[in-house]
Design a protein around this motif. Sequence first.
Motif, PDB file in Angstrom:
ATOM      1  N   ALA A  80      16.021 -38.508 -42.219  1.00 46.50           N
ATOM      2  CA  ALA A  80      15.177 -39.648 -41.881  1.00 46.50           C
ATOM      3  C   ALA A  80      14.814 -39.513 -40.407  1.00 46.50           C
ATOM      4  CB  ALA A  80      15.935 -40.939 -42.121  1.00 46.50           C
ATOM      5  N   LEU A  81      13.522 -39.452 -40.107  1.00 41.30           N
ATOM      6  CA  LEU A  81      13.085 -39.288 -38.720  1.00 41.30           C
ATOM      7  C   LEU A  81      12.580 -40.610 -38.164  1.00 41.30           C
ATOM      8  CD1 LEU A  81      11.073 -35.935 -38.912  1.00 41.30           C
ATOM      9  CD2 LEU A  81      13.452 -36.267 -38.252  1.00 41.30           C
ATOM     10  N   GLN A  82      12.932 -40.898 -36.913  1.00 48.67           N
ATOM     11  CA  GLN A  82      12.410 -42.055 -36.203  1.00 48.67           C
ATOM     12  C   GLN A  82      11.764 -41.576 -34.913  1.00 48.67           C
ATOM     13  OE1 GLN A  82      15.991 -42.224 -36.907  1.00 48.67           O
ATOM     14  NE2 GLN A  82      15.515 -43.052 -38.909  1.00 48.67           N
ATOM     15  N   PHE A  83      10.800 -42.361 -34.464  1.00 46.17           N
ATOM     16  CA  PHE A  83      10.092 -42.041 -33.222  1.00 46.17           C
ATOM     17  C   PHE A  83      10.459 -43.084 -32.180  1.00 46.17           C
ATOM     18  CE2 PHE A  83       7.375 -40.835 -36.872  1.00 46.17           C
ATOM     19  CZ  PHE A  83       7.511 -39.457 -36.743  1.00 46.17           C
ATOM     20  N   THR A  84      11.061 -42.647 -31.072  1.00 45.69           N
ATOM     21  CA  THR A  84      11.523 -43.575 -30.055  1.00 45.69           C
ATOM     22  C   THR A  84      10.968 -43.188 -28.682  1.00 45.69           C
ATOM     23  OG1 THR A  84      13.508 -42.247 -29.629  1.00 45.69           O
ATOM     24  CG2 THR A  84      13.711 -43.989 -31.282  1.00 45.69           C
ATOM     25  N   ASN A  85      11.187 -44.054 -27.708  1.00 46.22           N
ATOM     26  CA  ASN A  85      10.785 -43.832 -26.315  1.00 46.22           C
ATOM     27  C   ASN A  85       9.316 -43.470 -26.179  1.00 46.22           C
ATOM     28  OD1 ASN A  85      13.380 -44.302 -25.480  1.00 46.22           O
ATOM     29  ND2 ASN A  85      13.954 -42.146 -25.448  1.00 46.22           N
ATOM     30  N   TYR A  86       8.472 -44.150 -26.931  1.00 48.62           N
ATOM     31  CA  TYR A  86       7.033 -43.887 -26.835  1.00 48.62           C
ATOM     32  C   TYR A  86       6.522 -44.478 -25.530  1.00 48.62           C
ATOM     33  CZ  TYR A  86       2.119 -43.664 -28.152  1.00 48.62           C
ATOM     34  OH  TYR A  86       0.782 -43.384 -28.202  1.00 48.62           O
ATOM     35  N   ARG A  87       6.030 -43.621 -24.651  1.00 42.27           N
ATOM     36  CA  ARG A  87       5.483 -44.102 -23.375  1.00 42.27           C
ATOM     37  C   ARG A  87       4.380 -43.199 -22.890  1.00 42.27           C
ATOM     38  NH1 ARG A  87      11.137 -42.930 -20.308  1.00 42.27           N
ATOM     39  NH2 ARG A  87      11.793 -41.809 -22.069  1.00 42.27           N
ATOM     40  N   MET A  91      -5.879 -37.838 -11.866  1.00 41.50           N
ATOM     41  CA  MET A  91      -5.191 -36.980 -12.825  1.00 41.50           C
ATOM     42  C   MET A  91      -4.527 -37.836 -13.898  1.00 41.50           C
ATOM     43  SD  MET A  91      -2.439 -34.068 -11.924  1.00 41.50           S
ATOM     44  CE  MET A  91      -0.972 -34.056 -12.884  1.00 41.50           C
ATOM     45  N   ALA A  92      -4.666 -37.435 -15.132  1.00 43.39           N
ATOM     46  CA  ALA A  92      -4.094 -38.201 -16.242  1.00 43.39           C
ATOM     47  C   ALA A  92      -2.591 -37.990 -16.315  1.00 43.39           C
ATOM     48  CB  ALA A  92      -4.742 -37.772 -17.550  1.00 43.39           C
ATOM     49  N   SER A  93      -1.884 -39.073 -16.595  1.00 42.89           N
ATOM     50  CA  SER A  93      -0.428 -38.956 -16.714  1.00 42.89           C
ATOM     51  C   SER A  93      -0.071 -38.472 -18.120  1.00 42.89           C
ATOM     52  CB  SER A  93       0.228 -40.302 -16.431  1.00 42.89           C
ATOM     53  OG  SER A  93      -0.166 -41.232 -17.422  1.00 42.89           O
ATOM     54  N   THR A  94       1.135 -37.988 -18.248  1.00 42.79           N
ATOM     55  CA  THR A  94       1.588 -37.459 -19.532  1.00 42.79           C
ATOM     56  C   THR A  94       2.322 -38.539 -20.314  1.00 42.79           C
ATOM     57  OG1 THR A  94       1.840 -35.291 -18.520  1.00 42.79           O
ATOM     58  CG2 THR A  94       2.943 -35.642 -20.608  1.00 42.79           C
ATOM     59  N   SER A  95       2.006 -38.656 -21.598  1.00 44.99           N
ATOM     60  CA  SER A  95       2.699 -39.579 -22.495  1.00 44.99           C
ATOM     61  C   SER A  95       3.641 -38.774 -23.379  1.00 44.99           C
ATOM     62  CB  SER A  95       1.694 -40.321 -23.369  1.00 44.99           C
ATOM     63  OG  SER A  95       0.793 -41.046 -22.575  1.00 44.99           O
ATOM     64  N   SER A  96       4.687 -39.428 -23.860  1.00 50.81           N
ATOM     65  CA  SER A  96       5.631 -38.700 -24.710  1.00 50.81           C
ATOM     66  C   SER A  96       6.354 -39.653 -25.654  1.00 50.81           C
ATOM     67  CB  SER A  96       6.657 -37.959 -23.850  1.00 50.81           C
ATOM     68  OG  SER A  96       7.490 -38.880 -23.188  1.00 50.81           O
ATOM     69  N   PHE A  97       7.027 -39.066 -26.644  1.00 48.18           N
ATOM     70  CA  PHE A  97       7.949 -39.795 -27.511  1.00 48.18           C
ATOM     71  C   PHE A  97       9.026 -38.827 -27.990  1.00 48.18           C
ATOM     72  CE2 PHE A  97       4.868 -38.194 -30.566  1.00 48.18           C
ATOM     73  CZ  PHE A  97       5.645 -37.803 -31.634  1.00 48.18           C
ATOM     74  N   ASP A  98      10.130 -39.391 -28.451  1.00 47.91           N
ATOM     75  CA  ASP A  98      11.243 -38.593 -28.951  1.00 47.91           C
ATOM     76  C   ASP A  98      11.322 -38.722 -30.465  1.00 47.91           C
ATOM     77  OD1 ASP A  98      11.917 -37.932 -26.371  1.00 47.91           O
ATOM     78  OD2 ASP A  98      13.463 -39.474 -26.191  1.00 47.91           O
ATOM     79  N   ILE A  99      11.642 -37.614 -31.129  1.00 50.46           N
ATOM     80  CA  ILE A  99      11.894 -37.617 -32.567  1.00 50.46           C
ATOM     81  C   ILE A  99      13.400 -37.534 -32.736  1.00 50.46           C
ATOM     82  CG2 ILE A  99      11.488 -36.459 -34.764  1.00 50.46           C
ATOM     83  CD1 ILE A  99       9.040 -35.129 -33.415  1.00 50.46           C
ATOM     84  N   VAL A 100      13.991 -38.536 -33.386  1.00 50.93           N
ATOM     85  CA  VAL A 100      15.435 -38.584 -33.579  1.00 50.93           C
ATOM     86  C   VAL A 100      15.732 -38.831 -35.058  1.00 50.93           C
ATOM     87  CG1 VAL A 100      15.893 -39.437 -31.257  1.00 50.93           C
ATOM     88  CG2 VAL A 100      15.574 -41.059 -33.088  1.00 50.93           C
ATOM     89  N   SER A 101      16.967 -38.595 -35.435  1.00 48.53           N
ATOM     90  CA  SER A 101      17.440 -38.942 -36.768  1.00 48.53           C
ATOM     91  C   SER A 101      18.708 -39.757 -36.582  1.00 48.53           C
ATOM     92  CB  SER A 101      17.729 -37.692 -37.594  1.00 48.53           C
ATOM     93  OG  SER A 101      18.217 -38.067 -38.860  1.00 48.53           O
ATOM     94  N   ASP A 102      18.583 -41.054 -36.789  1.00 47.79           N
ATOM     95  CA  ASP A 102      19.688 -41.963 -36.525  1.00 47.79           C
ATOM     96  C   ASP A 102      19.600 -43.143 -37.485  1.00 47.79           C
ATOM     97  OD1 ASP A 102      21.958 -42.820 -35.282  1.00 47.79           O
ATOM     98  OD2 ASP A 102      21.008 -43.319 -33.366  1.00 47.79           O
TER      99      ASP A 102
END
Length: 163
Positions: free
Chosen positions: A156-163, A1-12
């Motif tokens: 301003a958007l940043q993309f963090t915790n990409y896994r 089974m494939a695992s799920t990947s994710s990232f967070d969209i933040v403004s900081d």
Amino acid sequence: MASTSSFDIVSDFDRQEMVNTVDQALREIKSRYDLKDTKSTLELQENAILVNTDSEFALEAIHTILRTKAAKRNLSQKIFDYGKVESASGSRLRQEITLKQGISQDLAKKISKLVRDEFKKVQASIQGDVVRVSSKSKDDLQNVMQRLKQEDFPLALQFTNYR
């Protein structure tokens, strides 16, 4: 089974870079011939910058200096929210520049809706002032990032915790 990947969209923004930006701007204000005698001040607070100067011309020059120094330190211009110019004691002008952080609920809903409408295999969930985007395919997540970079959001958007 494939695992799920994710990232967070933040403004900081990087607080230390903002401290350095204000410090450099203040040094330039003190040394510039057209601003030297204005007794202008910049004061960095928790989530705002207070500007105090003697004329509209000096205020515009300070805005330009501040934006230039921020750009050199990779800080987005979208974090600055210029408040109303008020008159202060001694015929001086004061302005509060609010530093925007976090994604509002309305904007988070708009981002989430955009992701859900355009990418069917991707889930977006709002978690406070962060939007988490997840999918089984990392390619889909990268496509979402590219799509969001094309949109002109007021933050301003940043993309963090990409896994």
